[in-house]
Enzyme design. Structure first.
Site, PDB file in Angstrom:
ATOM      1  N   GLY A   1      37.839  27.967  42.108  1.00  0.00           N
ATOM      2  CA  GLY A   1      37.938  29.343  42.747  1.00  0.00           C
ATOM      3  C   GLY A   1      36.614  30.070  42.410  1.00  0.00           C
ATOM      4  O   GLY A   1      35.677  29.240  41.919  1.00  0.00           O
TER       5      GLY A   1
ATOM      6  N   LYS B   1      44.283  27.091  35.975  1.00  0.00           N
ATOM      7  CA  LYS B   1      43.122  27.561  36.416  1.00  0.00           C
ATOM      8  C   LYS B   1      42.135  27.818  35.089  1.00  0.00           C
ATOM      9  O   LYS B   1      42.493  28.557  34.088  1.00  0.00           O
ATOM     10  CB  LYS B   1      43.176  28.828  36.923  1.00  0.00           C
ATOM     11  CG  LYS B   1      41.703  29.346  37.848  1.00  0.00           C
ATOM     12  CD  LYS B   1      41.906  30.864  38.367  1.00  0.00           C
ATOM     13  CE  LYS B   1      42.500  30.903  39.670  1.00  0.00           C
ATOM     14  NZ  LYS B   1      42.739  32.056  40.438  1.00  0.00           N
TER      15      LYS B   1
ATOM     16  N   ASP C   1      38.825  39.901  47.497  1.00  0.00           N
ATOM     17  CA  ASP C   1      38.544  38.449  48.122  1.00  0.00           C
ATOM     18  C   ASP C   1      39.592  38.109  48.895  1.00  0.00           C
ATOM     19  O   ASP C   1      39.877  37.067  48.898  1.00  0.00           O
ATOM     20  CB  ASP C   1      38.065  37.773  46.871  1.00  0.00           C
ATOM     21  CG  ASP C   1      37.291  36.632  47.748  1.00  0.00           C
ATOM     22  OD1 ASP C   1      36.851  35.538  46.826  1.00  0.00           O
ATOM     23  OD2 ASP C   1      36.591  36.602  48.737  1.00  0.00           O
TER      24      ASP C   1
END
Ligand SMILES: *[C@@H]1O[C@H](CO)[C@@H](O)[C@H](O)[C@H]1NC(C)=O
Ligand SMILES: *[C@@H]1O[C@H](CO)[C@@H](O)[C@H](O)[C@H]1NC(C)=O
Ligand SMILES: *[C@@H]1O[C@H](CO)[C@@H](O)[C@H](O)[C@H]1NC(C)=O
Ligand SMILES: *[C@@H]1O[C@H](CO)[C@@H](O)[C@H](O)[C@H]1NC(C)=O
Ligand SMILES: *[C@@H]1O[C@H](CO)[C@@H](O)[C@H](O)[C@H]1NC(C)=O
Ligand SMILES: *[C@@H]1O[C@H](CO)[C@@H](O)[C@H](O)[C@H]1NC(C)=O
Ligand SMILES: *[C@@H]1O[C@H](CO)[C@@H](O)[C@H](O)[C@H]1NC(C)=O
Ligand SMILES: *[C@@H]1O[C@H](CO)[C@@H](O)[C@H](O)[C@H]1NC(C)=O
Ligand SMILES: *[C@@H]1O[C@H](CO)[C@@H](O)[C@H](O)[C@H]1NC(C)=O
Ligand SMILES: *[C@@H]1O[C@H](CO)[C@@H](O)[C@H](O)[C@H]1NC(C)=O
Length: 875
Positions: free
Chosen positions: A594, A613, A711
């Site tokens: 990411g 993440k 985004d």
């Protein structure tokens, strides 16, 4: 002792015929260029070599030859004497869905009798990939794995100061199977892998390549890497269960190993050229009749404990090492014989971000307009800025075209929104100053020595202008009052024009240097002209040095929490680093990269799948900010938003644990290798659009605080097994990390093709920027095409918005995805197309709200359901 073991093994080994024999393959897609050669020949490996003439893309090169002192062959080389040229090859790629291996060999061998081996640099696409210094090694070979993004590989050689002439002897291109080395190609733009080592462990008698390796990788003999502890080279012909990954080494490579006997360690010391990030692949094959169990260490740390290799089975283990300048890979004995069959080490070379499509198209137009070949090809900023332009990151910040016959200021200049300096002096410009009003960042504008007659009105909007040079033109009439409103203007040169009348008092300012001599009649005095026409204010000429842009380091802190309090949150669970490591098998697999780190699949003890993440060091937040963010995210719960399960904040780690969605991203479904585009019929696409719209609507209106996603794109819309869509990757973090970013602004804030065009003028992303990006997603659902691709073959880049919007607005549905097979209700499509077109309006103020978008999509959905029902189709 060693011999003893070897004999013993020879006795127990058995020959196994079957599973795999050497696969003999054709050389499909191989391209082998003999640089400077002019004949076609077939070498001892049956590889066909041809001349590089047709693949070279540069004016002046020379070829010569030398007699290779080992083979006594008369060998050709090509060298590049022009120090300022882009010396490029274009190597055609047949299949743009995989990666290719590019191997280049450089030989000097004193071909010019000057005994001065050259040094130079190489680029592949936008990335500078290697520095070659033939004083250090001659010949020198480089090999890269390049994730194909267009139908050719741009491979270039550049001079460096005092480096001599770049020289090249051969260039080879080998297609790799799909998926090969994919786990090393990470990040949104992927990266290039530069080979450092490929060792055929335990094999000492030369290298192995084609035809044993169908992809013609060269597996080097295990001779120069002398392991720091003695080990046994082992060779066997045992049959093997070969790992089912596409980069599998040839059987011949797996059949040899370094094996450790009765010691604790087997180590490889692998020096590296420079500090960097490296990707390491280890191959193991059970060629001894027992299982081996060992720990794998890299630079002294255990990265995998208890690794087991069973007899006759084989496996691959890969990992990355960041910011290291050398590698020590060690296999530590636990039981029986640690062994390793092959090692590959690659440097991870980042690919810089692309320059925006608007800028590239504008520059292409300008080049055509000049009628000259300015050598403007590929990306304007990378690997090296084009002649006449300067870049800051991937922004084109200055352009200088003096001496070229332009005649008027083309509208294309007005699209170069990031320009700080524009120099068009002596370009035969005539008429009005025009088409520049969008250049809000411009600080220096030089239009001197032209034939301009009128100021026009554009100059008034250039609020950052510091230096305006209009000397030696034919400007007539009076000087506009509004020039005085340009607060930053420090030098205004109007010398040698045909201006008359009183100068506006707004120009009478302490910090502004005015130069006005050589006009008809120009002065501040209202009582007529100063007969000499001399400037009333004299000051020495100076140059304004543009200030470097600095962004504030303003953190957005919402609530300050006590560290202790976070343990009490019920919404998000607190994980220990140990639990995370366990759940992810020590971060074994990467499923994504990411904007702020890698994402790993994980399994919690209760069997639940999660996506983990891990923030990279660079994107980590201060402890307070991280706590704030987790607090915020843990409170956002919506069925169309990917939810935060928990987090870990220890050992300098910032880790977020999200729910896992097995269906991958919408981008995968539309464009991935297992694309489900065909099965995504119109009603499903509308449903996905509605789900994502609901999630975004909630972020904009329902959550507290309201959140701008910033985004939105197809790869941030994830699907579950039932094809329900959820929006991912939202939160505060981008706002925060953006404040840290001092230069590369566009990459942090958005993704090419989805970025609000208004961003360029306002430098701010708003709710309406999300609407724009969402409109692009809708266009993708309708047209089945990616938002942006650089054209293959034709010079124009493809921009989905520019292409599709006019058709859709006109109700012309030729642009609708063929995969929808015209099986849609016209009215439903019209509704969706209309709302999508409104979302991507350039002017943000006329874009709809998320609420309106959702409403329209729901109606389009009902219409399509009714259409299916009336056709007797059920979904
Ligand atoms: C190859 O180059 C040599 C020497 O430069 C020349 O004599 C010969 O004619 C060339 N052959 C072809 C086919 O162009
Ligand atoms: C060499 O390659 C050609 C085709 O590229 C093939 O027809 C021929 O059989 C090969 N010869 C050998 C000895 O492998
Ligand atoms: C070949 O050239 C290399 C370096 O150019 C030199 O070290 C070597 O001795 C030469 N070998 C022979 C057989 O001349
Ligand atoms: C090598 O070949 C080139 C042309 O192909 C020729 O001009 C040159 O004389 C040859 N050199 C030697 C030493 O044979
Ligand atoms: C190339 O290598 C030589 C020998 O190591 C060194 O002296 C020279 O400075 C290097 N050249 C460049 C441009 O780095
Ligand atoms: C391109 O590569 C993909 C994946 O390896 C393969 O499925 C496809 O058939 C290839 N296409 C061509 C034209 O070779
Ligand atoms: C090494 O390879 C050469 C040919 O490539 C072969 O003649 C020789 O026997 C091999 N040596 C050993 C020890 O296998
Ligand atoms: C490599 O690592 C092993 C184990 O950590 C260690 O014993 C060995 O000394 C290291 N080698 C070097 C050269 O540092
Ligand atoms: C390694 O694995 C074996 C069997 O799976 C187990 O008995 C042993 O405790 C493990 N050792 C370590 C150090 O984890
Ligand atoms: C062989 O290894 C793979 C992993 O590399 C494993 O999934 C498989 O179960 C193993 N097979 C046997 C027979 O041990």
């Amino acid at each position: 002792m060693i011999m003893g073991l070897r004999l013993e093994l020879w006795v127990v080994l058995f020959i196994f015929n079957g599973i795999l024999d050497v696969i003999l393959c054709d050389q499909q897609g191989f391209l082998s260029l003999s640089c400077g050669g002019n004949t076609t020949y077939v070498d001892s490996l049956n590889i066909t070599w041809i001349s590089d003439d047709e693949y070279i893309n540069v004016g002046r090169t020379l070829t010569t030859s030398y007699v290779d002192n080992t083979s006594s062959m008369n060998t050709s080389v090509r060298y590049f004497p022009d120090a300022r040229a882009r010396n490029c090859y274009k190597l055609p790629v047949q299949n743009i869905s995989s990666s290719v291996l590019v191997r280049a060999k450089f030989v000097y061998q004193n071909y010019d009798k000057l005994k001065r081996a050259p040094a130079f640099i190489l680029s592949l696409g936008r990335a500078m990939t290697a520095a070659i210094n033939l004083s250090k090694a001659d010949p020198w070979t480089e090999e890269f794995i390049w994730p194909v993004s267009k139908d050719y590989v741009p491979f270039c050689l550049y001079h460096i100061p005092d480096g001599g002439n770049p020289v090249i002897s051969s260039l080879e291109l080998r297609p790799l199977p799909q998926g090969a080395y994919n786990s090393g190609l990470v990040g949104p733009r992927k990266n290039i892998l530069r080979k450092c080592y490929r060792i055929n462990c335990g094999y000492t008698n030369g290298s192995i390549r084609y035809p044993l390796d169908r992809y013609d990788r060269v597996w080097d003999a295990d001779v120069d890497f002398s392991p720091s502890h003695l080990s046994v080279p082992l060779y066997t012909k045992v049959g093997l269960n070969v790992p089912s990954m596409s980069e599998v080494p040839p059987l011949a490579v797996l059949q040899t190993a370094r094996l450790l006997e009765r010691r604790n360690f087997l180590s490889y010391d692998l020096p590296l050229d420079e500090v960097g990030n490296y990707y390491i692949v280890l191959y193991f094959a059970g060629i001894v009749p027992v299982y081996s169990r060992f720990n794998i260490l890299a630079n002294g740390e255990i990265i995998q404990s208890n690794y087991t290799v069973n007899s006759r089975n084989s496996s691959v283990y890969y990992f990355t090492m960041k910011q290291v300048k050398g590698l020590n890979i060690t296999f530590q004995n636990i039981s029986f014989y640690p062994l390793v069959n092959s090692i590959e080490v690659f440097e991870i070379v980042d690919i810089p971000p692309e320059t925006s499509s608007t800028t590239v198209s504008a520059l292409e137009v300008i080049q055509q307009y000049t009628g000259l070949d300015l050598g403007w090809e590929e990306d304007p900023c990378f690997p090296k800025p084009w002649n006449h332009i300067t870049c800051d990151g991937n922004l084109v910040t200055s352009i200088e075209l003096s001496g070229i016959n332009l005649r008027s200021i083309s509208p294309a200049f007005g699209d170069l929104l990031d320009l700080r300096a524009l120099d068009l002096h002596n370009t035969s410009l005539a008429g009005k100053i025009q088409n520049l009003e969008g250049l809000l960042h411009i600080e220096q504008l030089n239009l001197s020595f032209n034939d301009l007659t009128s100021f026009g009105t554009d100059l008034e909007s250039l609020v950052n202008l510091q230096l305006l040079d209009l000397k030696n033109n034919s400007l007539q009439g009076t000087v506009p009052d509004k020039l005085g409103a340009l607060k930053k203007l420090r030098l205004l040169n109007l010398e040698n024009n045909k201006l008359r009348g009183p100068l506006p008092h707004s120009l009478k300012k302490e910090n502004l240097v005015l130069r006005i001599s050589g006009n008809l009649c120009l002065s501040f005095s209202t009582s007529g002209c100063n007969s000499s026409g001399e400037a009333p204010i004299e000051a020495p000429q100076f140059t304004v040095i543009p200030e470097r842009k600095h962004r504030g380091h303003s953190h957005i802190a919402i609530i300050l929490e006590e560290e202790a309090e976070i343990r009490n949150w019920n919404a998000a669970r607190v994980f220990s680093y140990k639990e995370i490591k366990k759940a992810t098998h020590n971060f074994k697999d990467v499923i994504g990269q990411g904007s702020f780190g890698s994402v790993y699949p994980g399994k919690l003890p209760d069997g639940k799948m999660v996506a983990v993440k891990v923030r990279s060091d660079k994107t980590q937040l201060g402890a307070d900010s991280f706590v704030n963010e987790v607090h915020l995210l843990s409170q956002i719960r919506h069925q169309n938003l990917v939810s935060l399960e928990g987090f870990c904040h220890e050992s300098k780690q910032q880790i977020l644990v999200y729910e896992y969605l097995p269906g991958g991203s919408l981008a995968d479904s539309l464009y991935g290798s297992n694309s489900k585009k065909f099965t995504l019929n119109w009603v499903r696409r509308l449903k996905i659009g509605i789900d994502a719209a609901k999630g975004l609507h909630y972020l904009h209106n329902g959550s507290e605080p309201r959140i701008i996603h910033r985004d939105i794109k197809c790869s941030n819309i994830l699907l579950d097994e039932q094809m329900n869509a959820k929006v991912a990757d939202f939160g505060l973090s981008k706002q925060l990390s953006e404040a840290e970013a001092t230069h590369v602004t566009t990459t942090v804030k958005g993704t090419t093709g989805y970025l609000d065009p208004e961003y360029y003028s306002t430098l701010q992303l708003t709710e309406k920027s999300d609407i724009y990006s969402f409109g692009v997603v809708l266009l993708e659902l309708i047209c089945g095409r990616e938002p942006f691709t650089r054209g293959s073959g034709n010079p124009d880049s493809f921009n989905l918005v520019l292409w599709a919007k006019p058709f859709l607005q006109a109700g012309m549905f030729e642009v609708v995805d063929d995969n929808l097979a015209r099986d849609y209700d016209m009215e439903s499509m019209r509704k969706a197309a209309t709302i999508a077109s409104r979302c991507v309006e350039r002017d943000a103020s006329i874009r709809p709200t998320m609420g309106e978008v959702l409403q329209e999509l729901k109606e389009a959905y009902s219409l399509q359901l009714a259409y299916l029902a009336s056709n007797g189709q059920a979904d």
